[in-house]
Motif scaffolding. Structure first.
Motif, mmCIF file in Angstrom:
data_model
loop_
_atom_site.group_PDB
_atom_site.id
_atom_site.type_symbol
_atom_site.label_atom_id
_atom_site.label_comp_id
_atom_site.label_asym_id
_atom_site.label_seq_id
_atom_site.Cartn_x
_atom_site.Cartn_y
_atom_site.Cartn_z
ATOM 1 N N ASP A 137 18.705 41.830 -50.747
ATOM 2 C CA ASP A 137 17.550 41.993 -49.538
ATOM 3 C C ASP A 137 18.209 41.028 -48.569
ATOM 4 O O ASP A 137 18.903 40.146 -48.634
ATOM 5 C CB ASP A 137 16.429 41.268 -50.191
ATOM 6 N N THR A 138 17.711 41.469 -47.396
ATOM 7 C CA THR A 138 18.003 40.821 -46.015
ATOM 8 C C THR A 138 16.858 40.860 -45.297
ATOM 9 O O THR A 138 16.162 41.567 -45.084
ATOM 10 C CB THR A 138 19.069 41.547 -45.274
ATOM 11 N N VAL A 139 16.374 39.615 -44.855
ATOM 12 C CA VAL A 139 15.063 39.686 -43.843
ATOM 13 C C VAL A 139 15.615 38.651 -42.929
ATOM 14 O O VAL A 139 16.142 37.841 -42.672
ATOM 15 C CB VAL A 139 14.063 38.487 -44.643
ATOM 16 N N THR A 140 14.875 39.103 -41.357
ATOM 17 C CA THR A 140 15.243 38.574 -40.223
ATOM 18 C C THR A 140 13.691 38.076 -40.065
ATOM 19 O O THR A 140 12.841 38.821 -39.780
ATOM 20 C CB THR A 140 15.496 39.475 -39.366
ATOM 21 N N ILE A 141 13.861 36.719 -39.661
ATOM 22 C CA ILE A 141 12.590 36.018 -39.156
ATOM 23 C C ILE A 141 12.479 35.654 -37.797
ATOM 24 O O ILE A 141 13.489 35.317 -37.166
ATOM 25 C CB ILE A 141 12.797 34.512 -40.147
ATOM 26 N N PRO A 142 11.451 35.892 -37.233
ATOM 27 C CA PRO A 142 11.205 35.777 -35.640
ATOM 28 C C PRO A 142 11.036 34.643 -35.022
ATOM 29 O O PRO A 142 10.491 34.480 -34.064
ATOM 30 C CB PRO A 142 10.127 36.761 -35.570
ATOM 31 N N PHE A 143 11.509 33.448 -35.890
ATOM 32 C CA PHE A 143 11.297 32.097 -35.303
ATOM 33 C C PHE A 143 12.151 31.124 -36.193
ATOM 34 O O PHE A 143 12.868 31.622 -37.277
ATOM 35 C CB PHE A 143 9.926 31.619 -35.575
ATOM 36 N N SER A 144 12.622 29.974 -35.501
ATOM 37 C CA SER A 144 13.469 29.044 -36.351
ATOM 38 C C SER A 144 12.542 27.946 -36.969
ATOM 39 O O SER A 144 11.499 27.641 -36.453
ATOM 40 C CB SER A 144 14.289 28.451 -35.460
ATOM 41 N N MET A 145 13.133 27.483 -37.994
ATOM 42 C CA MET A 145 12.728 26.315 -38.809
ATOM 43 C C MET A 145 13.506 25.852 -39.479
ATOM 44 O O MET A 145 14.352 26.296 -40.452
ATOM 45 C CB MET A 145 11.635 26.847 -39.761
ATOM 46 N N ARG A 146 13.770 24.348 -39.321
ATOM 47 C CA ARG A 146 14.847 23.524 -40.013
ATOM 48 C C ARG A 146 14.021 23.098 -41.508
ATOM 49 O O ARG A 146 12.854 22.653 -41.586
ATOM 50 C CB ARG A 146 14.989 22.210 -39.343
ATOM 51 N N ARG A 147 14.751 23.153 -42.416
ATOM 52 C CA ARG A 147 14.468 22.586 -43.798
ATOM 53 C C ARG A 147 12.991 23.298 -44.264
ATOM 54 O O ARG A 147 12.034 22.743 -44.324
ATOM 55 C CB ARG A 147 14.287 21.138 -43.857
ATOM 56 N N SER A 148 12.965 24.580 -44.171
ATOM 57 C CA SER A 148 11.736 25.402 -44.821
ATOM 58 C C SER A 148 11.853 25.310 -46.307
ATOM 59 O O SER A 148 12.842 25.012 -47.045
ATOM 60 C CB SER A 148 11.765 26.797 -44.099
ATOM 61 N N ALA A 149 10.674 25.710 -46.978
ATOM 62 C CA ALA A 149 10.444 25.992 -48.140
ATOM 63 C C ALA A 149 10.243 27.327 -48.627
ATOM 64 O O ALA A 149 9.124 27.759 -48.060
ATOM 65 C CB ALA A 149 9.364 25.144 -48.435
ATOM 66 N N SER A 150 11.027 28.277 -48.880
ATOM 67 C CA SER A 150 10.695 29.622 -49.202
ATOM 68 C C SER A 150 10.813 29.864 -50.353
ATOM 69 O O SER A 150 11.686 29.701 -51.344
ATOM 70 C CB SER A 150 12.214 30.487 -48.184
#
Length: 522
Positions: free
Chosen positions: A475-488
Protein backbone atom coordinates in the motif's frame (compact mmCIF):
# COMPACT_ATOMS: atom_id res chain seq x y z
CA UNK A 1 -64.84 -2.98 -25.39
CA UNK A 2 -64.12 0.42 -26.91
CA UNK A 3 -65.68 2.20 -23.93
CA UNK A 4 -63.48 0.28 -21.55
CA UNK A 5 -60.35 1.11 -23.53
CA UNK A 6 -61.28 4.77 -23.69
CA UNK A 7 -61.68 4.84 -19.92
CA UNK A 8 -58.43 3.00 -19.18
CA UNK A 9 -56.27 5.13 -21.50
CA UNK A 10 -56.86 8.48 -19.76
CA UNK A 11 -56.33 6.76 -16.42
CA UNK A 12 -52.95 5.43 -17.52
CA UNK A 13 -51.99 8.77 -19.07
CA UNK A 14 -52.95 10.57 -15.89
CA UNK A 15 -50.87 8.26 -13.72
CA UNK A 16 -47.88 8.81 -15.98
CA UNK A 17 -48.16 12.58 -16.33
CA UNK A 18 -48.88 13.33 -12.69
CA UNK A 19 -46.17 11.39 -10.88
CA UNK A 20 -45.86 14.23 -8.34
CA UNK A 21 -48.65 15.27 -6.03
CA UNK A 22 -47.25 18.81 -5.83
CA UNK A 23 -44.80 20.63 -8.13
CA UNK A 24 -43.12 23.84 -6.99
CA UNK A 25 -41.32 26.02 -9.52
CA UNK A 26 -39.18 28.74 -7.97
CA UNK A 27 -38.48 31.85 -10.00
CA UNK A 28 -36.74 34.73 -8.27
CA UNK A 29 -38.95 36.15 -5.52
CA UNK A 30 -41.94 33.98 -6.42
CA UNK A 31 -42.96 30.32 -6.44
CA UNK A 32 -45.62 28.72 -8.64
CA UNK A 33 -47.38 25.65 -7.27
CA UNK A 34 -49.16 22.94 -9.30
CA UNK A 35 -51.23 20.79 -6.97
CA UNK A 36 -52.67 17.45 -8.20
CA UNK A 37 -54.27 16.48 -4.89
CA UNK A 38 -56.08 19.06 -2.82
CA UNK A 39 -58.20 17.11 -0.38
CA UNK A 40 -56.61 17.21 3.10
CA UNK A 41 -53.57 19.07 1.72
CA UNK A 42 -53.11 22.78 2.39
CA UNK A 43 -50.54 24.82 0.44
CA UNK A 44 -49.71 28.41 1.37
CA UNK A 45 -47.44 30.58 -0.78
CA UNK A 46 -45.80 33.78 0.44
CA UNK A 47 -43.43 35.10 -2.20
CA UNK A 48 -40.98 32.22 -2.71
CA UNK A 49 -41.76 30.61 0.65
CA UNK A 50 -44.07 27.59 0.36
CA UNK A 51 -45.76 25.95 3.33
CA UNK A 52 -47.35 22.51 2.85
CA UNK A 53 -49.51 20.72 5.43
CA UNK A 54 -51.05 17.32 4.75
CA UNK A 55 -53.36 15.20 6.91
CA UNK A 56 -52.76 12.03 4.87
CA UNK A 57 -51.24 9.27 7.02
CA UNK A 58 -51.06 6.35 4.59
CA UNK A 59 -50.24 8.24 1.39
CA UNK A 60 -46.60 9.21 0.74
CA UNK A 61 -46.80 12.81 -0.43
CA UNK A 62 -44.44 13.41 -3.39
CA UNK A 63 -43.18 16.94 -4.03
CA UNK A 64 -41.05 18.08 -6.98
CA UNK A 65 -38.88 21.19 -6.57
CA UNK A 66 -37.29 22.99 -9.50
CA UNK A 67 -36.12 26.47 -10.50
CA UNK A 68 -34.11 29.15 -8.72
CA UNK A 69 -34.69 31.63 -5.90
CA UNK A 70 -32.33 33.73 -3.80
CA UNK A 71 -34.82 33.90 -0.94
CA UNK A 72 -37.02 30.81 -0.96
CA UNK A 73 -38.04 28.00 1.34
CA UNK A 74 -40.10 24.83 1.65
CA UNK A 75 -41.76 24.15 5.00
CA UNK A 76 -43.28 20.68 5.01
CA UNK A 77 -45.49 19.10 7.64
CA UNK A 78 -47.39 15.92 6.83
CA UNK A 79 -48.99 13.20 8.93
CA UNK A 80 -47.44 10.52 6.72
CA UNK A 81 -44.21 9.90 4.87
CA UNK A 82 -42.99 12.23 2.13
CA UNK A 83 -40.64 12.30 -0.84
CA UNK A 84 -39.00 15.55 -1.95
CA UNK A 85 -37.50 15.35 -5.46
CA UNK A 86 -34.93 17.95 -6.50
CA UNK A 87 -34.85 18.57 -10.25
CA UNK A 88 -32.34 21.30 -11.12
CA UNK A 89 -33.07 23.31 -7.96
CA UNK A 90 -31.06 26.30 -6.74
CA UNK A 91 -32.65 27.53 -3.51
CA UNK A 92 -31.16 30.04 -1.06
CA UNK A 93 -32.76 31.08 2.22
CA UNK A 94 -31.80 34.34 3.92
CA UNK A 95 -33.21 33.07 7.24
CA UNK A 96 -34.41 29.58 8.12
CA UNK A 97 -33.80 26.20 6.52
CA UNK A 98 -34.42 26.07 2.74
CA UNK A 99 -35.76 22.58 3.46
CA UNK A 100 -37.62 22.74 6.78
CA UNK A 101 -39.04 19.21 7.17
CA UNK A 102 -41.29 18.92 10.20
CA UNK A 103 -42.52 15.39 9.54
CA UNK A 104 -42.72 12.86 12.31
CA UNK A 105 -42.29 10.12 9.71
CA UNK A 106 -39.48 9.61 7.21
CA UNK A 107 -38.77 12.08 4.41
CA UNK A 108 -36.88 10.97 1.31
CA UNK A 109 -34.78 13.64 -0.41
CA UNK A 110 -34.01 12.54 -3.97
CA UNK A 111 -31.66 14.26 -6.43
CA UNK A 112 -33.11 13.47 -9.85
CA UNK A 113 -30.70 11.64 -12.16
CA UNK A 114 -28.37 13.93 -14.08
CA UNK A 115 -29.37 17.11 -12.21
CA UNK A 116 -27.28 19.54 -10.18
CA UNK A 117 -29.03 20.95 -7.10
CA UNK A 118 -27.81 23.53 -4.57
CA UNK A 119 -29.34 24.50 -1.22
CA UNK A 120 -27.85 27.44 0.73
CA UNK A 121 -28.62 29.11 4.06
CA UNK A 122 -27.14 32.51 4.94
CA UNK A 123 -28.50 33.15 8.47
CA UNK A 124 -29.63 31.03 11.43
CA UNK A 125 -30.76 33.53 14.05
CA UNK A 126 -34.06 31.73 14.70
CA UNK A 127 -32.54 28.67 16.36
CA UNK A 128 -35.52 28.37 18.73
CA UNK A 129 -37.66 27.26 15.79
CA UNK A 130 -35.19 24.59 14.65
CA UNK A 131 -34.06 26.40 11.53
CA UNK A 132 -30.32 26.31 12.19
CA UNK A 133 -29.44 24.13 9.20
CA UNK A 134 -29.67 24.08 5.42
CA UNK A 135 -31.75 20.91 5.74
CA UNK A 136 -33.55 20.45 9.05
CA UNK A 137 -35.75 17.45 9.81
CA UNK A 138 -37.80 16.38 12.78
CA UNK A 139 -38.01 12.74 11.69
CA UNK A 140 -35.86 10.28 9.76
CA UNK A 141 -34.08 11.42 6.60
CA UNK A 142 -33.13 9.36 3.58
CA UNK A 143 -30.94 10.81 0.81
CA UNK A 144 -30.73 9.09 -2.58
CA UNK A 145 -30.75 9.62 -6.33
CA UNK A 146 -28.31 9.64 -9.22
CA UNK A 147 -27.98 13.43 -9.24
CA UNK A 148 -25.88 15.90 -7.27
CA UNK A 149 -26.85 17.81 -4.12
CA UNK A 150 -24.73 20.69 -2.80
CA UNK A 151 -25.54 21.76 0.77
CA UNK A 152 -23.99 25.11 1.75
CA UNK A 153 -24.24 26.87 5.13
CA UNK A 154 -22.61 30.29 5.31
CA UNK A 155 -24.48 31.84 8.25
CA UNK A 156 -23.30 31.85 11.87
CA UNK A 157 -24.63 28.83 13.74
CA UNK A 158 -25.78 27.15 10.52
CA UNK A 159 -25.26 23.41 10.13
CA UNK A 160 -25.41 21.60 6.84
CA UNK A 161 -27.88 18.83 7.73
CA UNK A 162 -29.51 18.33 11.12
CA UNK A 163 -32.15 15.86 12.25
CA UNK A 164 -33.50 14.46 15.50
CA UNK A 165 -33.67 10.95 14.03
CA UNK A 166 -31.68 8.59 11.79
CA UNK A 167 -30.07 9.51 8.46
CA UNK A 168 -29.47 7.13 5.55
CA UNK A 169 -27.45 8.10 2.46
CA UNK A 170 -26.99 6.16 -0.76
CA UNK A 171 -26.26 6.60 -4.47
CA UNK A 172 -26.15 10.38 -4.82
CA UNK A 173 -23.26 12.82 -4.93
CA UNK A 174 -23.54 14.93 -1.77
CA UNK A 175 -21.27 17.92 -1.06
CA UNK A 176 -21.61 19.73 2.27
CA UNK A 177 -19.76 22.93 3.22
CA UNK A 178 -20.16 25.08 6.34
CA UNK A 179 -18.28 28.32 7.05
CA UNK A 180 -20.14 30.31 9.73
CA UNK A 181 -19.15 30.90 13.35
CA UNK A 182 -20.70 29.22 16.38
CA UNK A 183 -23.85 30.95 17.61
CA UNK A 184 -25.20 31.59 21.11
CA UNK A 185 -23.14 30.23 23.98
CA UNK A 186 -25.05 28.46 26.74
CA UNK A 187 -23.91 29.62 30.20
CA UNK A 188 -21.84 27.45 32.52
CA UNK A 189 -22.29 24.06 30.80
CA UNK A 190 -21.21 22.37 34.06
CA UNK A 191 -17.61 23.41 34.01
CA UNK A 192 -17.15 24.89 30.58
CA UNK A 193 -18.78 28.29 30.93
CA UNK A 194 -15.74 30.31 32.02
CA UNK A 195 -12.36 30.22 30.29
CA UNK A 196 -10.12 28.15 32.50
CA UNK A 197 -12.83 28.03 35.08
CA UNK A 198 -13.15 24.46 36.32
CA UNK A 199 -16.46 24.34 38.16
CA UNK A 200 -18.03 27.83 38.08
CA UNK A 201 -18.29 29.48 41.45
CA UNK A 202 -15.25 27.86 43.00
CA UNK A 203 -12.69 30.52 42.27
CA UNK A 204 -12.17 34.05 41.10
CA UNK A 205 -8.77 33.68 39.51
CA UNK A 206 -6.75 34.55 42.63
CA UNK A 207 -6.63 31.16 44.37
CA UNK A 208 -4.92 28.43 42.38
CA UNK A 209 -6.29 25.72 44.66
CA UNK A 210 -9.74 26.34 43.23
CA UNK A 211 -8.69 26.35 39.61
CA UNK A 212 -10.87 29.30 38.64
CA UNK A 213 -9.36 31.94 36.42
CA UNK A 214 -6.10 30.22 35.57
CA UNK A 215 -5.77 28.84 32.04
CA UNK A 216 -6.84 25.22 32.22
CA UNK A 217 -8.49 25.48 35.58
CA UNK A 218 -9.22 21.84 36.09
CA UNK A 219 -11.04 20.35 39.03
CA UNK A 220 -11.41 22.49 42.20
CA UNK A 221 -8.86 21.80 44.94
CA UNK A 222 -6.89 19.48 42.67
CA UNK A 223 -3.80 20.59 40.80
CA UNK A 224 -3.41 24.19 39.82
CA UNK A 225 0.01 24.43 41.42
CA UNK A 226 -0.45 22.32 44.55
CA UNK A 227 2.99 20.78 45.22
CA UNK A 228 1.69 17.62 46.90
CA UNK A 229 0.21 16.47 43.65
CA UNK A 230 3.16 17.02 41.40
CA UNK A 231 1.72 19.68 39.13
CA UNK A 232 4.61 22.03 38.63
CA UNK A 233 2.83 25.26 37.70
CA UNK A 234 -0.31 27.19 38.50
CA UNK A 235 -1.04 26.85 34.79
CA UNK A 236 -1.14 23.10 34.88
CA UNK A 237 -4.55 22.38 36.36
CA UNK A 238 -5.69 18.87 35.58
CA UNK A 239 -6.36 15.99 37.93
CA UNK A 240 -3.88 15.22 40.77
CA UNK A 241 -1.46 12.33 40.92
CA UNK A 242 -1.69 11.67 37.21
CA UNK A 243 0.04 14.80 35.93
CA UNK A 244 3.48 16.29 35.97
CA UNK A 245 5.24 14.73 33.04
CA UNK A 246 2.42 12.65 31.58
CA UNK A 247 0.65 14.83 29.00
CA UNK A 248 -2.22 12.37 28.67
CA UNK A 249 -3.33 13.03 32.22
CA UNK A 250 -3.40 16.77 32.36
CA UNK A 251 -0.29 18.07 34.09
CA UNK A 252 2.53 19.62 32.15
CA UNK A 253 0.83 21.56 29.39
CA UNK A 254 -0.65 25.00 30.00
CA UNK A 255 -4.40 24.65 30.04
CA UNK A 256 -4.76 21.55 32.17
CA UNK A 257 -2.92 19.15 29.92
CA UNK A 258 -4.64 20.08 26.69
CA UNK A 259 -7.12 22.73 25.54
CA UNK A 260 -10.28 21.84 27.38
CA UNK A 261 -8.64 21.16 30.73
CA UNK A 262 -8.60 18.09 32.94
CA UNK A 263 -9.21 14.79 31.27
CA UNK A 264 -9.60 15.37 27.53
CA UNK A 265 -11.61 13.31 25.09
CA UNK A 266 -12.04 10.09 27.03
CA UNK A 267 -14.76 7.90 25.55
CA UNK A 268 -18.22 8.28 26.99
CA UNK A 269 -17.50 11.57 28.72
CA UNK A 270 -17.94 14.30 26.14
CA UNK A 271 -21.14 16.27 26.72
CA UNK A 272 -23.65 16.65 23.92
CA UNK A 273 -23.07 19.39 21.37
CA UNK A 274 -19.83 20.69 22.90
CA UNK A 275 -18.14 22.30 19.97
CA UNK A 276 -15.34 24.68 20.87
CA UNK A 277 -11.80 24.16 22.04
CA UNK A 278 -11.96 26.67 24.89
CA UNK A 279 -10.42 25.73 28.21
CA UNK A 280 -12.08 24.82 31.44
CA UNK A 281 -13.51 22.11 33.56
CA UNK A 282 -13.15 18.41 34.01
CA UNK A 283 -12.90 17.05 30.48
CA UNK A 284 -16.10 14.98 30.44
CA UNK A 285 -18.27 17.38 32.41
CA UNK A 286 -18.25 20.46 30.24
CA UNK A 287 -14.58 21.00 29.50
CA UNK A 288 -15.60 22.72 26.29
CA UNK A 289 -18.01 25.55 25.76
CA UNK A 290 -21.53 24.59 24.71
CA UNK A 291 -23.29 26.47 21.95
CA UNK A 292 -26.90 26.82 20.89
CA UNK A 293 -25.80 26.15 17.33
CA UNK A 294 -22.49 25.24 15.72
CA UNK A 295 -21.45 24.79 12.14
CA UNK A 296 -21.29 21.00 11.91
CA UNK A 297 -21.60 19.35 8.52
CA UNK A 298 -24.05 16.56 9.38
CA UNK A 299 -25.58 16.31 12.86
CA UNK A 300 -27.99 13.55 13.86
CA UNK A 301 -29.30 12.66 17.31
CA UNK A 302 -29.92 9.19 15.90
CA UNK A 303 -27.76 6.87 13.78
CA UNK A 304 -26.17 7.73 10.43
CA UNK A 305 -25.83 5.00 7.80
CA UNK A 306 -23.96 5.55 4.52
CA UNK A 307 -24.45 2.76 1.99
CA UNK A 308 -23.05 4.25 -1.22
CA UNK A 309 -22.50 7.45 -3.16
CA UNK A 310 -19.84 10.17 -3.27
CA UNK A 311 -19.88 12.35 -0.17
CA UNK A 312 -17.67 15.28 0.83
CA UNK A 313 -18.01 17.27 4.03
CA UNK A 314 -15.95 20.36 4.86
CA UNK A 315 -16.08 22.62 7.92
CA UNK A 316 -13.79 25.57 8.57
CA UNK A 317 -14.75 26.98 11.99
CA UNK A 318 -13.11 25.97 15.31
CA UNK A 319 -15.36 23.47 17.06
CA UNK A 320 -17.18 22.40 13.88
CA UNK A 321 -17.35 18.63 13.47
CA UNK A 322 -17.78 16.98 10.10
CA UNK A 323 -20.20 14.06 10.64
CA UNK A 324 -21.78 13.46 14.04
CA UNK A 325 -24.22 10.63 14.82
CA UNK A 326 -25.13 10.49 18.49
CA UNK A 327 -26.31 6.86 18.32
CA UNK A 328 -23.58 5.64 16.01
CA UNK A 329 -22.33 5.78 12.42
CA UNK A 330 -22.18 2.90 9.92
CA UNK A 331 -20.16 3.04 6.69
CA UNK A 332 -21.19 0.26 4.29
CA UNK A 333 -19.88 1.73 1.03
CA UNK A 334 -19.26 4.82 -1.03
CA UNK A 335 -16.46 7.35 -1.28
CA UNK A 336 -16.48 9.63 1.76
CA UNK A 337 -14.07 12.53 2.27
CA UNK A 338 -14.38 14.62 5.45
CA UNK A 339 -12.20 17.62 6.34
CA UNK A 340 -13.11 19.33 9.64
CA UNK A 341 -11.57 21.63 12.18
CA UNK A 342 -12.96 19.55 15.06
CA UNK A 343 -13.56 15.77 14.91
CA UNK A 344 -14.07 14.73 11.32
CA UNK A 345 -16.27 11.79 12.38
CA UNK A 346 -17.79 11.62 15.87
CA UNK A 347 -20.33 9.45 17.70
CA UNK A 348 -21.44 8.70 21.25
CA UNK A 349 -21.77 5.06 20.23
CA UNK A 350 -20.06 2.53 17.95
CA UNK A 351 -18.60 3.68 14.63
CA UNK A 352 -18.56 0.81 12.11
CA UNK A 353 -16.53 0.60 8.90
CA UNK A 354 -17.84 -2.26 6.75
CA UNK A 355 -16.96 -1.02 3.27
CA UNK A 356 -16.27 1.99 1.10
CA UNK A 357 -13.35 4.37 1.01
CA UNK A 358 -13.33 6.83 3.91
CA UNK A 359 -10.85 9.66 4.40
CA UNK A 360 -11.35 11.55 7.66
CA UNK A 361 -9.06 14.49 8.44
CA UNK A 362 -9.15 16.93 11.34
CA UNK A 363 -6.98 20.04 11.64
CA UNK A 364 -7.35 20.52 15.43
CA UNK A 365 -8.82 17.33 16.93
CA UNK A 366 -9.34 13.60 16.37
CA UNK A 367 -10.07 12.34 12.89
CA UNK A 368 -12.44 9.60 14.12
CA UNK A 369 -13.69 9.88 17.70
CA UNK A 370 -16.04 7.40 19.36
CA UNK A 371 -17.36 7.99 22.88
CA UNK A 372 -19.37 4.91 23.89
CA UNK A 373 -21.01 4.85 27.29
CA UNK A 374 -18.82 3.45 30.02
CA UNK A 375 -15.48 3.72 28.23
CA UNK A 376 -13.97 6.40 30.46
CA UNK A 377 -14.53 4.56 33.74
CA UNK A 378 -12.80 1.31 32.77
CA UNK A 379 -9.35 2.15 34.22
CA UNK A 380 -10.96 3.40 37.44
CA UNK A 381 -12.78 0.16 38.19
CA UNK A 382 -16.18 1.41 37.07
CA UNK A 383 -16.41 -1.30 34.43
CA UNK A 384 -13.41 -3.27 33.25
CA UNK A 385 -15.32 -6.06 31.53
CA UNK A 386 -15.12 -5.50 27.80
CA UNK A 387 -18.13 -7.76 27.25
CA UNK A 388 -20.32 -5.19 28.97
CA UNK A 389 -19.14 -2.27 26.85
CA UNK A 390 -19.95 -1.72 23.19
CA UNK A 391 -16.89 -1.43 20.96
CA UNK A 392 -16.00 2.16 20.17
CA UNK A 393 -14.75 1.41 16.66
CA UNK A 394 -15.18 -1.68 14.49
CA UNK A 395 -13.36 -2.00 11.16
CA UNK A 396 -14.50 -4.96 9.07
CA UNK A 397 -13.66 -3.85 5.54
CA UNK A 398 -13.15 -1.03 3.09
CA UNK A 399 -10.37 1.56 3.25
CA UNK A 400 -10.11 3.80 6.31
CA UNK A 401 -7.71 6.75 6.28
CA UNK A 402 -7.95 8.70 9.55
CA UNK A 403 -5.61 11.69 9.86
CA UNK A 404 -5.27 14.15 12.73
CA UNK A 405 -2.72 16.79 11.85
CA UNK A 406 -2.55 18.69 15.18
CA UNK A 407 -0.26 16.24 16.97
CA UNK A 408 -0.36 14.89 20.51
CA UNK A 409 -2.70 14.12 22.18
CA UNK A 410 -5.16 13.97 19.27
CA UNK A 411 -5.45 10.75 17.31
CA UNK A 412 -6.43 9.36 13.97
CA UNK A 413 -8.72 6.75 15.54
CA UNK A 414 -9.75 7.62 19.10
CA UNK A 415 -11.68 5.34 21.46
CA UNK A 416 -9.43 5.52 24.53
CA UNK A 417 -10.40 2.77 26.96
CA UNK A 418 -13.34 1.23 25.09
CA UNK A 419 -12.81 -1.84 22.86
CA UNK A 420 -11.37 -1.31 19.37
CA UNK A 421 -12.07 -4.21 16.98
CA UNK A 422 -10.27 -4.77 13.66
CA UNK A 423 -11.58 -7.64 11.54
CA UNK A 424 -10.43 -6.53 8.09
CA UNK A 425 -9.97 -3.60 5.77
CA UNK A 426 -7.10 -1.34 4.74
CA UNK A 427 -6.21 1.09 7.54
CA UNK A 428 -3.77 3.95 7.82
CA UNK A 429 -4.18 6.42 10.66
CA UNK A 430 -1.96 9.37 11.55
CA UNK A 431 -1.95 11.24 14.85
CA UNK A 432 -0.01 12.06 17.95
CA UNK A 433 -1.69 9.92 20.54
CA UNK A 434 -1.22 10.26 24.28
CA UNK A 435 2.50 10.06 24.87
CA UNK A 436 2.82 8.56 21.37
CA UNK A 437 0.37 5.80 22.32
CA UNK A 438 -2.98 6.20 20.58
CA UNK A 439 -6.03 3.98 20.89
CA UNK A 440 -5.17 0.48 19.70
CA UNK A 441 -6.85 -2.94 19.57
CA UNK A 442 -5.95 -5.70 22.00
CA UNK A 443 -4.53 -8.97 20.68
CA UNK A 444 -7.98 -10.48 21.15
CA UNK A 445 -9.69 -7.67 19.21
CA UNK A 446 -7.16 -7.58 16.34
CA UNK A 447 -8.72 -10.31 14.20
CA UNK A 448 -6.60 -9.03 11.31
CA UNK A 449 -2.89 -8.37 12.02
CA UNK A 450 -2.32 -4.70 12.79
CA UNK A 451 0.82 -2.67 13.52
CA UNK A 452 1.35 0.59 15.40
CA UNK A 453 4.31 2.51 13.97
CA UNK A 454 5.56 4.86 16.70
CA UNK A 455 7.86 7.69 15.72
CA UNK A 456 7.30 7.59 11.96
CA UNK A 457 8.03 10.94 10.28
CA UNK A 458 5.31 12.12 7.89
CA UNK A 459 6.35 14.54 5.14
CA UNK A 460 3.63 16.44 3.33
CA UNK A 461 2.76 15.02 -0.09
CA UNK A 462 5.53 12.42 0.15
CA UNK A 463 4.37 8.78 -0.17
CA UNK A 464 4.38 6.41 2.76
CA UNK A 465 4.84 2.89 1.39
CA UNK A 466 4.56 -0.58 2.91
CA UNK A 467 6.45 -3.53 1.35
CA UNK A 468 6.52 -7.23 2.13
CA UNK A 469 9.70 -9.24 2.61
CA UNK A 470 9.97 -9.82 -1.15
CA UNK A 471 9.79 -6.10 -1.89
CA UNK A 472 6.23 -6.26 -3.17
CA UNK A 473 4.29 -3.04 -2.61
CA UNK A 474 1.28 -3.56 -0.33
CA UNK A 475 0.00 0.00 0.00
CA UNK A 476 1.04 3.61 -0.59
CA UNK A 477 -0.53 6.60 1.12
CA UNK A 478 0.20 10.30 0.55
CA UNK A 479 -0.56 12.52 3.55
CA UNK A 480 -1.44 16.21 2.90
CA UNK A 481 0.51 17.52 5.92
CA UNK A 482 3.77 16.91 7.80
CA UNK A 483 4.17 15.48 11.30
CA UNK A 484 7.31 14.55 13.16
CA UNK A 485 7.15 11.39 15.23
CA UNK A 486 3.58 10.44 14.49
CA UNK A 487 1.83 7.37 15.84
CA UNK A 488 0.32 5.52 12.87
CA UNK A 489 -1.95 2.48 13.03
CA UNK A 490 -1.66 0.36 9.89
CA UNK A 491 -3.65 -2.68 8.80
CA UNK A 492 -4.03 -4.57 5.55
CA UNK A 493 -5.70 -7.77 4.32
CA UNK A 494 -2.25 -8.63 2.92
CA UNK A 495 -0.69 -8.76 6.40
CA UNK A 496 0.14 -12.24 7.65
CA UNK A 497 1.07 -13.10 11.21
CA UNK A 498 4.77 -13.90 11.53
CA UNK A 499 5.80 -12.20 8.28
CA UNK A 500 8.22 -9.28 7.95
CA UNK A 501 7.42 -5.93 6.33
CA UNK A 502 9.09 -2.58 5.69
CA UNK A 503 7.66 0.93 5.87
CA UNK A 504 9.44 3.66 3.91
CA UNK A 505 8.98 7.42 3.80
CA UNK A 506 11.28 10.28 2.87
CA UNK A 507 14.10 9.99 5.38
CA UNK A 508 12.58 7.06 7.29
CA UNK A 509 12.71 3.30 6.92
CA UNK A 510 11.70 0.62 9.40
CA UNK A 511 11.47 -3.16 9.09
CA UNK A 512 9.21 -5.04 11.48
CA UNK A 513 7.76 -8.49 12.07
CA UNK A 514 4.12 -9.05 12.93
CA UNK A 515 4.85 -11.24 15.95
CA UNK A 516 1.37 -10.81 17.45
CA UNK A 517 -2.09 -9.89 16.14
CA UNK A 518 -1.36 -6.40 17.42
CA UNK A 519 2.28 -5.33 17.22
CA UNK A 520 3.79 -2.03 18.37
CA UNK A 521 6.99 -0.92 16.64
CA UNK A 522 9.26 1.94 17.70
Amino acid sequence: MKKILLWVLPFLMGSICHAEDITIRYKGATAKVSQQIKDSVKVTVNGASVNIESLYEDHKLTILLTGKSDNGQLILKTAGKAKVKLDGLTLTSQEGAPLDLRNKKKVEVVAVKGTDNTLTITACNDTANHKAATIWAKGKLEFSGKGKLNVIATGDGCRGIKTKKDITIEDLTLNITTSGNNLGEKPFGFGGGFPGGGFPGFGDGEMPDFGGGFPGGGFPNFGGGMPPFGNDSIRAGGFPNFGGDMPNFGGGFPGGGFPGGGFPDFCGMRPEDNDSTSEGGFGGFGGKHKYVASTKGIASKGKITINSGNITVKTSTPGAEGIEGKEGIVFNGGNIDVLATDDAINANATIEFNGGRITARSTTNDAVDSNPKGGFFMPFGGNNNNQDIDPAIIIRGGTVYAWSQVGSPEEGLDCDFAPFVIEGGTIFSVGGGMGEMPSVPSNEDAKQPTVLLIGINIVKDEPVSIYDADGKLIDTVTIPFSMRRSASLVGSPAFKLGNTYTVKTKGYEKTFTLSEPFTAVR
